[in-house]
Design a protein around this motif. Structure first.
Motif, PDB file in Angstrom:
ATOM      1  N   GLU A  39       0.807  -1.103  -0.046  1.00 26.18           N
ATOM      2  CA  GLU A  39      -0.053   0.149   0.036  1.00 26.18           C
ATOM      3  C   GLU A  39       0.733   1.299   0.074  1.00 26.18           C
ATOM      4  O   GLU A  39       0.403   1.998  -0.825  1.00 26.18           O
ATOM      5  CB  GLU A  39      -0.698   0.046   1.006  1.00 26.18           C
ATOM      6  N   SER A  40       1.887   1.417   0.832  1.00 25.09           N
ATOM      7  CA  SER A  40       2.565   2.507   0.794  1.00 25.09           C
ATOM      8  C   SER A  40       3.414   2.561  -0.571  1.00 25.09           C
ATOM      9  O   SER A  40       3.897   3.825  -0.882  1.00 25.09           O
ATOM     10  CB  SER A  40       3.542   2.201   2.124  1.00 25.09           C
ATOM     11  N   ALA A  41       4.008   1.375  -0.853  1.00 27.23           N
ATOM     12  CA  ALA A  41       4.827   1.447  -1.922  1.00 27.23           C
ATOM     13  C   ALA A  41       4.057   1.846  -3.190  1.00 27.23           C
ATOM     14  O   ALA A  41       4.624   2.837  -4.021  1.00 27.23           O
ATOM     15  CB  ALA A  41       5.302  -0.027  -2.392  1.00 27.23           C
ATOM     16  N   LEU A  42       2.763   1.573  -3.423  1.00 22.74           N
ATOM     17  CA  LEU A  42       1.811   2.105  -4.507  1.00 22.74           C
ATOM     18  C   LEU A  42       1.786   3.604  -4.326  1.00 22.74           C
ATOM     19  O   LEU A  42       1.730   4.145  -5.420  1.00 22.74           O
ATOM     20  CB  LEU A  42       0.804   1.313  -4.537  1.00 22.74           C
ATOM     21  N   GLY A  43       1.358   3.790  -3.147  1.00 24.03           N
ATOM     22  CA  GLY A  43       1.220   5.420  -2.785  1.00 24.03           C
ATOM     23  C   GLY A  43       2.255   6.434  -3.091  1.00 24.03           C
ATOM     24  O   GLY A  43       1.956   7.429  -3.940  1.00 24.03           O
ATOM     25  N   MET A  44       3.560   5.702  -2.816  1.00 21.12           N
ATOM     26  CA  MET A  44       4.857   6.615  -3.188  1.00 21.12           C
ATOM     27  C   MET A  44       4.876   6.497  -4.540  1.00 21.12           C
ATOM     28  O   MET A  44       5.295   7.432  -5.353  1.00 21.12           O
ATOM     29  CB  MET A  44       6.015   6.204  -2.366  1.00 21.12           C
ATOM     30  N   GLY A  45       4.856   5.478  -5.299  1.00 22.00           N
ATOM     31  CA  GLY A  45       5.116   5.180  -6.788  1.00 22.00           C
ATOM     32  C   GLY A  45       4.060   5.907  -7.672  1.00 22.00           C
ATOM     33  O   GLY A  45       4.569   6.854  -8.405  1.00 22.00           O
ATOM     34  N   VAL A  46       2.863   6.135  -7.008  1.00 26.19           N
ATOM     35  CA  VAL A  46       1.812   7.003  -7.968  1.00 26.19           C
ATOM     36  C   VAL A  46       2.204   8.297  -7.624  1.00 26.19           C
ATOM     37  O   VAL A  46       2.054   9.068  -8.785  1.00 26.19           O
ATOM     38  CB  VAL A  46       0.429   6.574  -7.649  1.00 26.19           C
ATOM     39  N   ALA A  47       2.554   8.875  -6.584  1.00 26.06           N
ATOM     40  CA  ALA A  47       2.668  10.209  -6.279  1.00 26.06           C
ATOM     41  C   ALA A  47       3.755  10.710  -7.022  1.00 26.06           C
ATOM     42  O   ALA A  47       3.973  11.892  -7.652  1.00 26.06           O
ATOM     43  CB  ALA A  47       2.903  10.607  -5.006  1.00 26.06           C
ATOM     44  N   ALA A  48       4.891   9.908  -7.000  1.00 27.52           N
ATOM     45  CA  ALA A  48       6.225  10.349  -7.680  1.00 27.52           C
ATOM     46  C   ALA A  48       6.056  10.429  -9.198  1.00 27.52           C
ATOM     47  O   ALA A  48       6.516  11.200  -9.874  1.00 27.52           O
ATOM     48  CB  ALA A  48       7.313   9.425  -7.374  1.00 27.52           C
ATOM     49  N   SER A  49       5.111   9.448  -9.571  1.00 27.09           N
ATOM     50  CA  SER A  49       5.040   9.353 -10.883  1.00 27.09           C
ATOM     51  C   SER A  49       4.461  10.486 -11.326  1.00 27.09           C
ATOM     52  O   SER A  49       4.592  11.220 -12.579  1.00 27.09           O
ATOM     53  CB  SER A  49       4.252   8.040 -11.341  1.00 27.09           C
ATOM     54  N   ILE A  50       3.091  11.043 -10.896  1.00 22.69           N
ATOM     55  CA  ILE A  50       2.475  12.104 -11.228  1.00 22.69           C
ATOM     56  C   ILE A  50       3.213  13.542 -11.330  1.00 22.69           C
ATOM     57  O   ILE A  50       3.380  14.245 -12.158  1.00 22.69           O
ATOM     58  CB  ILE A  50       1.467  12.464 -10.233  1.00 22.69           C
ATOM     59  N   VAL A  51       4.195  13.816 -10.136  1.00 22.39           N
ATOM     60  CA  VAL A  51       5.065  14.774 -10.183  1.00 22.39           C
ATOM     61  C   VAL A  51       6.132  14.580 -11.369  1.00 22.39           C
ATOM     62  O   VAL A  51       6.296  15.712 -12.026  1.00 22.39           O
ATOM     63  CB  VAL A  51       5.665  14.909  -8.819  1.00 22.39           C
ATOM     64  N   ILE A  97      -2.623   7.092   3.448  1.00 22.19           N
ATOM     65  CA  ILE A  97      -1.326   6.988   2.706  1.00 22.19           C
ATOM     66  C   ILE A  97      -0.649   7.892   2.994  1.00 22.19           C
ATOM     67  O   ILE A  97       0.692   7.921   3.198  1.00 22.19           O
ATOM     68  CB  ILE A  97      -1.724   7.161   1.143  1.00 22.19           C
ATOM     69  N   ASP A  98      -1.080   9.234   3.450  1.00 24.35           N
ATOM     70  CA  ASP A  98      -0.262  10.425   3.759  1.00 24.35           C
ATOM     71  C   ASP A  98       0.400   9.997   5.076  1.00 24.35           C
ATOM     72  O   ASP A  98       1.739  10.474   5.354  1.00 24.35           O
ATOM     73  CB  ASP A  98      -1.072  11.636   3.961  1.00 24.35           C
ATOM     74  N   ALA A  99      -0.432   9.463   5.702  1.00 24.06           N
ATOM     75  CA  ALA A  99       0.300   9.065   7.225  1.00 24.06           C
ATOM     76  C   ALA A  99       1.203   7.925   7.118  1.00 24.06           C
ATOM     77  O   ALA A  99       2.325   7.871   7.734  1.00 24.06           O
ATOM     78  CB  ALA A  99      -0.916   8.521   8.213  1.00 24.06           C
ATOM     79  N   GLN A 100       1.280   6.989   6.159  1.00 26.41           N
ATOM     80  CA  GLN A 100       2.182   6.120   6.010  1.00 26.41           C
ATOM     81  C   GLN A 100       3.415   6.539   5.575  1.00 26.41           C
ATOM     82  O   GLN A 100       4.621   6.033   5.793  1.00 26.41           O
ATOM     83  CB  GLN A 100       1.816   4.931   5.058  1.00 26.41           C
ATOM     84  N   LEU A 101       3.436   7.481   4.415  1.00 26.83           N
ATOM     85  CA  LEU A 101       4.612   8.110   3.845  1.00 26.83           C
ATOM     86  C   LEU A 101       5.365   9.247   4.680  1.00 26.83           C
ATOM     87  O   LEU A 101       6.561   9.212   4.601  1.00 26.83           O
ATOM     88  CB  LEU A 101       4.033   8.761   2.335  1.00 26.83           C
ATOM     89  N   GLY A 102       4.408   9.856   5.379  1.00 29.75           N
ATOM     90  CA  GLY A 102       4.953  10.842   6.143  1.00 29.75           C
ATOM     91  C   GLY A 102       5.922  11.753   5.645  1.00 29.75           C
ATOM     92  O   GLY A 102       5.452  12.530   4.669  1.00 29.75           O
ATOM     93  N   VAL A 103       7.314  12.066   5.919  1.00 27.32           N
ATOM     94  CA  VAL A 103       8.135  13.056   5.273  1.00 27.32           C
ATOM     95  C   VAL A 103       8.548  12.743   4.124  1.00 27.32           C
ATOM     96  O   VAL A 103       8.892  13.645   3.243  1.00 27.32           O
ATOM     97  CB  VAL A 103       9.168  13.491   6.410  1.00 27.32           C
TER      98      VAL A 103
END
Length: 235
Positions: A39-51, A97-103
């Motif tokens: 879940e956290s890996a997918l969240g980071m991957g999607v967020a970074a891909s959009i950016v 997802i925001d809580a899992q990814l944190g900083v």
């Protein structure tokens, strides 16, 4: 037809030949930090891909407007703007997802994958969206692969679905930092093995000279000065 093939190659290179994590060895910090679960890996991957896609498009569109001397600060401002938008959307719609990814979510601003693609590709080419999408998919795939292995071995489940029977004790070390380095090393070994079969060079850390930001990085000069000083002292 040739143009479509070229765009397809630009897209697939980020997934296989130039995977940012397993081939270029970029973005290892967030990869190791957030790959404890799918879940956290997918969240980071999607967020970074959009950016990555959005910043590539913006930088490519403005490449003739941005002065050469201030291109790096300009890139950071553009990237930071998209990161802020993505962070606000994540906080609003998927707060877990925001809580899992944190900083690590706001730290996408200084992700070397995004800065590297901006400097090495987006500012010189028009197919920046395709390049960003391919690199984003490759980054997400590597994160998901690591997250699946670590979550499965560390908890016995993947995304809440129990895979390993509860009677079998999970290996908790895999969701800890040592487990992350171990899995990362295994995946790098597999990637190098596949690269060797295809006649590609192995992924390895090559120092500052391999970084796409090397020409404008002050750290490279400091490293080279220290290296020259040690060589002179040895002579």
């Amino acid at each position: 037809m040739a143009k479509k093939k070229s765009l397809f190659q630009e897209f697939t290179k980020g997934i296989l030949v130039e995977n940012p994590v397993l081939r270029l060895v970029l973005g290892t910090c967030p990869t190791l930090a957030v790959s404890t679960s799918v879940e956290s890996a997918l969240g980071m991957g999607v967020a970074a891909s959009i950016v990555l896609v959005c910043s590539n498009i913006a930088i490519s569109a403005l490449k003739k407007v941005i002065p050469q001397k201030v291109r790096i600060p300009a890139y950071i401002v553009i990237i930071a703007s998209f990161v802020t938008i993505v962070q606000m959307l994540v906080k609003a719609f998927v707060p877990q997802i925001d809580a899992q990814l944190g900083v690590y979510l706001p730290l996408i601003v200084v992700n070397c994958i995004i800065l590297g693609r901006a400097e090495a590709f987006a500012c010189k080419n028009s197919a920046s969206a395709v390049d960003g999408l391919g690199m984003g998919v490759g980054f997400t795939a590597a994160l998901l692969l690591m997250g699946a292995v670590r979550e499965l071995l560390g908890t016995g489940a993947i995304a809440g679905l129990q895979i390993i029977p509860a009677s079998v004790s999970p290996m908790l070390i895999f969701i800890l930092p040592p487990g992350g380095f171990f899995v990362f090393g295994l995946l790098m070994a597999c990637a190098n093995k596949l690269a060797d079969k295809k006649g590609l060079s192995k992924a390895e850390l090559k120092g500052c000279e391999a970084c796409p930001m090397a020409a404008s990085c002050s750290l490279r000069g400091e490293v080279e000065n220290k290296k020259d000083g040690k060589e002179a002292a040895g002579k």
